[in-house]
Design an enzyme around this catalytic site. Structure first.
Site, PDB file in Angstrom:
ATOM      1  N   LYS A   1       0.176   4.219  -0.328  1.00  4.85           N
ATOM      2  CA  LYS A   1      -0.469   5.418   0.245  1.00  4.85           C
ATOM      3  C   LYS A   1      -0.219   6.609  -0.679  1.00  4.85           C
ATOM      4  O   LYS A   1      -0.165   6.446  -1.886  1.00  4.85           O
ATOM      5  CB  LYS A   1       0.006   5.626   1.686  1.00  4.85           C
TER       6      LYS A   1
ATOM      7  N   SER B   1       3.660  -2.072  10.322  1.00  4.83           N
ATOM      8  CA  SER B   1       5.109  -2.153  10.535  1.00  4.83           C
ATOM      9  C   SER B   1       5.682  -3.536  10.205  1.00  4.83           C
ATOM     10  O   SER B   1       6.585  -4.018  10.889  1.00  4.83           O
ATOM     11  CB  SER B   1       5.472  -1.734  11.964  1.00  4.83           C
TER      12      SER B   1
ATOM     13  N   HIS C   1      -9.516   1.204   4.896  1.00 10.80           N
ATOM     14  CA  HIS C   1      -8.257   1.444   5.609  1.00 10.80           C
ATOM     15  C   HIS C   1      -8.506   2.408   6.761  1.00 10.80           C
ATOM     16  O   HIS C   1      -9.308   3.346   6.635  1.00 10.80           O
ATOM     17  CB  HIS C   1      -7.203   2.012   4.643  1.00 10.80           C
TER      18      HIS C   1
ATOM     19  N   GLY D   1       2.755   2.329  10.742  1.00 10.76           N
ATOM     20  CA  GLY D   1       3.737   3.400  10.599  1.00 10.76           C
ATOM     21  C   GLY D   1       4.448   3.768  11.893  1.00 10.76           C
ATOM     22  O   GLY D   1       5.095   4.808  11.978  1.00 10.76           O
TER      23      GLY D   1
ATOM     24  N   GLU E   1      -6.856   4.807   7.823  1.00 10.44           N
ATOM     25  CA  GLU E   1      -6.599   6.221   7.497  1.00 10.44           C
ATOM     26  C   GLU E   1      -7.811   6.839   6.807  1.00 10.44           C
ATOM     27  O   GLU E   1      -8.146   8.005   7.035  1.00 10.44           O
ATOM     28  CB  GLU E   1      -5.329   6.325   6.627  1.00 10.44           C
TER      29      GLU E   1
ATOM     30  N   ASN F   1       0.873  -1.170   0.000  1.00 12.07           N
ATOM     31  CA  ASN F   1       0.000   0.000   0.000  1.00 12.07           C
ATOM     32  C   ASN F   1       0.908   1.217   0.000  1.00 12.07           C
ATOM     33  O   ASN F   1       1.481   1.564   1.032  1.00 12.07           O
ATOM     34  CB  ASN F   1      -0.903  -0.028   1.242  1.00 12.07           C
TER      35      ASN F   1
ATOM     36  N   GLU G   1      -5.296  -4.763  10.480  1.00  6.81           N
ATOM     37  CA  GLU G   1      -4.233  -3.777  10.704  1.00  6.81           C
ATOM     38  C   GLU G   1      -4.484  -3.032  12.013  1.00  6.81           C
ATOM     39  O   GLU G   1      -5.304  -2.099  12.049  1.00  6.81           O
ATOM     40  CB  GLU G   1      -4.210  -2.748   9.567  1.00  6.81           C
TER      41      GLU G   1
END
Ligand code: 13P
Length: 252
Positions: A11, A215, A97, A175, A99, A9, A169
């Site tokens: 992003k 991660s 996701h 991250g 985000e 991904n 996730e």
């Protein structure tokens, strides 16, 4: 036998040239050195889809969008529909996701519209779930994730549900350099699979790939992927370096 899958991904990273170069580098490494039983997916920005589809020659690499519109077409300035994504030659779309849930306020209602349109256009949804830190600290992650699934993909017919990929996730691992331990990953993946058994039965549950994201790097992929219910990864940062991504692909 479930598919082994490693999806990148990217992003909101790479301009068109950088992205095309990265796709070419991944394609070359996968062709030369990649485990041939792993499905590789590149989740790239909308602007890169057409180029990346043309750049990738290895047939075990598929291309994914990172989102699609909740409406099929029309006066929705700035949106990109599932049909448009499909018309580039992409085969997958990442939906739900964290985000997008957090920064763009995508709730289950919106996600269900996107899921329906993705499936209607023969895109495979990579559907994300996962809890924030405070939920993990309260040890309430199972209920939290189950509710996310119940409100969305568990509303699908068994036939449609069989077409999706799930990505777990944990938000606290995205991250942050802080990965879920191998035990934590196996525990919640097994829980998700048991929830699928309850809803759709054992045969469906055995078929659904459940990816881990957060991660994931070449040095921890092996341990994570060795778990019975971890069928691969959804990779952010480490998918932006072709060598690191290859290291994860070869982590099974
Ligand atoms: P990182 O691998 O950078 O933690 O990102 C994970 C992720 O969000 C993939 O969708």
């Amino acid at each position: 036998m479930r598919k082994k899958i490693v999806a990148g991904n990217w992003k909101c990273n790479t301009n068109l040239q950088e992205g095309t170069d990265l796709a070419a580098a991944v394609d070359k490494l996968v062709a030369e050195k990649g485990a041939d039983d792993v499905v590789v997916i590149l989740g790239v920005p909308f602007t890169h889809l057409t180029n990346v589809v043309k750049t990738v020659r290895t047939n075990r690499i598929g291309v994914s969008a990172q989102n699609c519109a909740a409406e099929p077409k029309g006066a929705y300035t700035g949106e990109v529909s599932a049909e448009m994504v499909k018309s580039t030659g992409a085969a997958y779309v990442i939906l739900g996701h964290s985000e997008r849930r957090e920064y763009y306020h995508e709730n289950s209602e919106v996600l269900n519209k996107k899921l329906a349109l993705a499936l209607k256009n023969d895109l495979t949804p990579i559907f994300c779930c996962g809890e924030p830190l405070e939920i993990r600290e309260a040890n309430a992650q199972n209920d939290y994730v189950k509710k996310q699934l119940e409100e969305t993909v568990f509303q699908l017919s068994a036939n449609d549900f069989k077409k999706i990929i799930i990505a777990y996730e944990p938000i606290w691992a995205i991250g942050t350099g802080k990965t879920a331990s191998s035990e934590q990953a196996q525990e919640i993946h097994a829980f998700i699979r048991s929830a699928i058994v309850e809803k759709f039965g054992k045969d469906v549950a055995e078929e659904i790939p459940i990816l881990y994201g957060g991660s994931c790097k070449p040095d921890n992929a092996k341990e994570l992927f060795a778990n019975q219910d971890v069928d691969g990864g959804l990779i952010g940062g480490a998918s932006l370096k072709a060598e690191d991504f290859l290291g994860i692909i070869n982590g099974f």
